[in-house]
Design a protein around this motif. Sequence first.
Motif, PDB file in Angstrom:
ATOM      1  N   PRO A  37      34.872  43.337   1.259  1.00  0.00           N
ATOM      2  CA  PRO A  37      35.026  43.566  -0.260  1.00  0.00           C
ATOM      3  C   PRO A  37      36.332  42.921  -0.824  1.00  0.00           C
ATOM      4  CG  PRO A  37      34.740  45.567   0.896  1.00  0.00           C
ATOM      5  CD  PRO A  37      34.860  44.512   2.027  1.00  0.00           C
ATOM      6  N   GLU A  38      36.163  42.641  -2.100  1.00  0.00           N
ATOM      7  CA  GLU A  38      37.134  41.694  -2.799  1.00  0.00           C
ATOM      8  C   GLU A  38      38.703  42.553  -2.854  1.00  0.00           C
ATOM      9  OE1 GLU A  38      38.190  39.127  -4.712  1.00  0.00           O
ATOM     10  OE2 GLU A  38      36.418  37.970  -3.885  1.00  0.00           O
ATOM     11  N   SER A  39      38.511  43.951  -2.894  1.00  0.00           N
ATOM     12  CA  SER A  39      39.696  44.805  -3.084  1.00  0.00           C
ATOM     13  C   SER A  39      40.176  45.269  -1.784  1.00  0.00           C
ATOM     14  CB  SER A  39      39.195  45.867  -3.739  1.00  0.00           C
ATOM     15  OG  SER A  39      38.303  46.761  -3.334  1.00  0.00           O
ATOM     16  N   ALA A  40      39.596  44.744  -0.477  1.00  0.00           N
ATOM     17  CA  ALA A  40      40.046  45.420   0.869  1.00  0.00           C
ATOM     18  C   ALA A  40      41.601  44.825   1.123  1.00  0.00           C
ATOM     19  CB  ALA A  40      38.859  44.821   1.775  1.00  0.00           C
ATOM     20  N   SER A  41      41.927  45.456   2.241  1.00  0.00           N
ATOM     21  CA  SER A  41      43.215  45.152   2.630  1.00  0.00           C
ATOM     22  C   SER A  41      42.822  44.372   4.370  1.00  0.00           C
ATOM     23  CB  SER A  41      44.148  46.287   3.074  1.00  0.00           C
ATOM     24  OG  SER A  41      43.613  47.200   3.934  1.00  0.00           O
ATOM     25  N   ILE A  42      43.553  43.389   4.345  1.00  0.00           N
ATOM     26  CA  ILE A  42      43.010  42.546   5.575  1.00  0.00           C
ATOM     27  C   ILE A  42      44.186  41.910   6.092  1.00  0.00           C
ATOM     28  CG2 ILE A  42      42.668  40.402   4.043  1.00  0.00           C
ATOM     29  CD1 ILE A  42      40.313  39.490   6.071  1.00  0.00           C
ATOM     30  N   ALA A  43      44.199  42.083   7.649  1.00  0.00           N
ATOM     31  CA  ALA A  43      45.526  41.629   8.585  1.00  0.00           C
ATOM     32  C   ALA A  43      44.830  40.374   9.037  1.00  0.00           C
ATOM     33  CB  ALA A  43      45.664  42.485   9.386  1.00  0.00           C
ATOM     34  N   LEU A  44      45.827  39.166   9.222  1.00  0.00           N
ATOM     35  CA  LEU A  44      45.321  38.045   9.714  1.00  0.00           C
ATOM     36  C   LEU A  44      46.358  37.576  10.695  1.00  0.00           C
ATOM     37  CD1 LEU A  44      45.018  36.172   6.107  1.00  0.00           C
ATOM     38  CD2 LEU A  44      43.288  37.167   7.483  1.00  0.00           C
ATOM     39  N   ALA A  62      45.523  48.219   7.206  1.00  0.00           N
ATOM     40  CA  ALA A  62      44.608  47.058   7.006  1.00  0.00           C
ATOM     41  C   ALA A  62      43.154  47.759   7.608  1.00  0.00           C
ATOM     42  CB  ALA A  62      44.908  46.071   7.992  1.00  0.00           C
ATOM     43  N   ALA A  63      42.247  47.361   6.609  1.00  0.00           N
ATOM     44  CA  ALA A  63      41.009  47.974   6.942  1.00  0.00           C
ATOM     45  C   ALA A  63      40.154  46.846   7.603  1.00  0.00           C
ATOM     46  CB  ALA A  63      40.098  48.026   5.679  1.00  0.00           C
ATOM     47  N   TRP A  64      40.739  45.420   7.650  1.00  0.00           N
ATOM     48  CA  TRP A  64      39.964  44.505   8.488  1.00  0.00           C
ATOM     49  C   TRP A  64      41.004  43.624   9.230  1.00  0.00           C
ATOM     50  CZ3 TRP A  64      34.485  43.376   8.317  1.00  0.00           C
ATOM     51  CH2 TRP A  64      33.876  44.214   7.257  1.00  0.00           C
ATOM     52  N   LEU A  65      40.702  43.067  10.186  1.00  0.00           N
ATOM     53  CA  LEU A  65      41.649  42.195  11.181  1.00  0.00           C
ATOM     54  C   LEU A  65      40.823  40.682  11.324  1.00  0.00           C
ATOM     55  CD1 LEU A  65      43.904  41.704  12.693  1.00  0.00           C
ATOM     56  CD2 LEU A  65      42.955  43.156  14.559  1.00  0.00           C
ATOM     57  N   VAL A  66      41.349  39.532  11.211  1.00  0.00           N
ATOM     58  CA  VAL A  66      40.988  38.473  11.409  1.00  0.00           C
ATOM     59  C   VAL A  66      41.797  37.889  12.589  1.00  0.00           C
ATOM     60  CG1 VAL A  66      40.463  36.011  10.896  1.00  0.00           C
ATOM     61  CG2 VAL A  66      39.767  37.944   9.278  1.00  0.00           C
ATOM     62  N   THR A  67      41.338  37.534  13.957  1.00  0.00           N
ATOM     63  CA  THR A  67      42.286  36.883  14.905  1.00  0.00           C
ATOM     64  C   THR A  67      41.726  35.628  15.031  1.00  0.00           C
ATOM     65  OG1 THR A  67      40.860  37.745  16.702  1.00  0.00           O
ATOM     66  CG2 THR A  67      42.675  39.162  15.820  1.00  0.00           C
ATOM     67  N   ALA A  68      42.672  34.589  15.367  1.00  0.00           N
ATOM     68  CA  ALA A  68      42.446  33.069  15.586  1.00  0.00           C
ATOM     69  C   ALA A  68      42.582  33.147  17.242  1.00  0.00           C
ATOM     70  CB  ALA A  68      43.514  32.191  14.787  1.00  0.00           C
ATOM     71  N   PRO A  69      42.155  32.157  17.635  1.00  0.00           N
ATOM     72  CA  PRO A  69      42.490  31.771  19.071  1.00  0.00           C
ATOM     73  C   PRO A  69      43.765  31.602  19.430  1.00  0.00           C
ATOM     74  CG  PRO A  69      40.534  30.385  18.294  1.00  0.00           C
ATOM     75  CD  PRO A  69      41.195  30.920  17.119  1.00  0.00           C
TER      76      PRO A  69
END
Length: 678
Positions: A596-603, A637-644
Amino acid sequence: MGLLSGGLLVLAIAMLAATGMAAAFTLLIGSLAESLLAAYVIAWAWLVASLTALSLVGGVSAPGLWVVLIAGVACSGTAWYVAGRPRLALKPSVVGLGEAIRVGPVAVLAVSVALGVAYTLVAGIGVAPNDGDALAYHLPRALLWKQQESVGWIPDATDSRLNVMPPVAEMGQLATMLVSDRDRFVAVGQLAALFATAGAIALLARRLGSDTRGAVFGALLFVSLPVVILQAASALNDLVVCSFLACTAALLLSNSRAAVAVGALSTALAVGTKVTAVFGLPWIALVVLTSMRQGRLRSIAALVGGALLGSGWYWMNLWHTGHLDGGYGSESGQRPDGMGVVATTLRQLGLDLLDRSGVNGRDVSVYGIAALVLAAAAILLRARGKPWLALLLGAVLVAVVPVVLAPVGSLLLQGWQEAWTALGDAELAVQPPTEFELSVLADATESWYGPVLVVCLVLTPVALLWRSRHRSHRRLLTALSAAPIVSLVALAALLTYDPFRGRFLMFAVALAAAGWGSLLRWPAVAWGLTGLAMVTAGMSIAMSMGKPSGLVLFEDDPGPVSRDSIWGRTRAAQQGQLRPGGDEIDVVGFVETAVPESASIALALRPNDYLSPFFGAGLGRQVVLIQRERSEGLAGAAWLVTAPRTGAGECPDDWREEFGVGDWKVLRRVANGSCQVR
């Protein structure tokens, strides 16, 4: 919403322009050109000063920006009224400009450049930002400032460039995003810089003895150069810093103290935009010292004072990192190690000057077609009893120069190898690459300056010495015509090689362009340069790696990036244009549609990974950067994106994997335990 955002941005730009123009008129700056350049500089200075002041109280927001914009209009408008409402005589300037571009190669070049700039404007606004550096750190730092409501140091930065690079250009990008809540308009700063640089080149040329027609011709040729016109549609900053340096050079030559004061502001903005500004300051000092009989000390003092005024971010780097440049030069391995590296870098940069951006393989036939058009026009003129030989010789120049670039490059490389072998240094002689490969990529960072610069570098000194034998600025203009070569040598001495260095020469090329009007002395050369500029600019725009038009001509091989049109693609597909087929872009596409556009996301990302796409098209997501050592940001954070290889743990009890490709993962919070990043 898009129309509303665009309307608000236009209103904001109009208010900034009004602030600048009223302030410039109040200062009683004489000519129209001076006033327009002063307005550009003052508007930028007001914006930067306002955002800096708002940052001190954590007030960087859309309402805060509107307040300072309204205050700027009110203050400068009041000052203009109190000063007696000074006005400029527009008619003589407009008439003079019209006469300069009325006929001949200047008229043809003006029309073609106008068409190219119009398409560039549409591409800059209509295509999602997709240049690598823009998505990795230019836009992310502005978005993080927006989020923290302050222009300043960003905690837990995953890329040192988010903090250590000077901020002025990104402050302009921040302003567009505050007003519009979109990143659609972030190229506006570079587009404005294109016009300002062209105006500054023309004014500098006039002050160094050129007539209006020659000044306009040089400015138009500069705008047509591949890396220049491609950068105008980008969210990068090389054209912005070039514009400030060019304005400084033009304004410091004024007899007006007010203009010199604005020149000091322009210097401060340049130094506060990019560290490469320091390469331009000695050239400006040279121009001032050799061309002014009175007021030299005042202008030099303004140059030095402006540089000190604009150096604040470097001192902040020193405070945080112990290095004025934030340590980025050493961290990224950009310091040459020994004279062998310097020599090899100089060789490669010199060969990169032989550039044919946008014209690959059999597409070189386009130059032949342009030559045939010029030849046909010459035949028609001859049939009507009018001068025709210049057009025919110009056609020969258009046909020959692009074809001989590759053989010339091979001969130069062979000569280099034989020279070092004769000197007994076989190691330098065989440094790769051992075969010359002509650069044909059309890209906002990798392109150089096309065949036009090659011709101008060779012929401008001859034209200046021939034409300007008794003119006081002859030697200075001749020196400026060599500015790209001298600056290239300085680059080789200070930085290691990479294929993106050409853009650092932009101001040096702008200085050289101030003398290109001298080539109008030879109509054949002028027509040849016009034909070369039209084809090169058009092909660079059409075959742009980042914003391809979809045009396919004679060459079947599309090169490193597909020529499929950028238009009509999804936002994620547009942003992935320069990294086709990468797992990272698949993740960006998933986040774009699923989060969602209003979500909190950790990178949890690596340096040079794309950051800005994760904020969303509406810039509404709350983004937290995660490093190995710290994991506090995960709590909200409600979402988390992890890179290699980022070391981020999956925390199975708290997170569920929603998407994965390669070693990239997108996880969604399903519980609130004690998740830690390992």
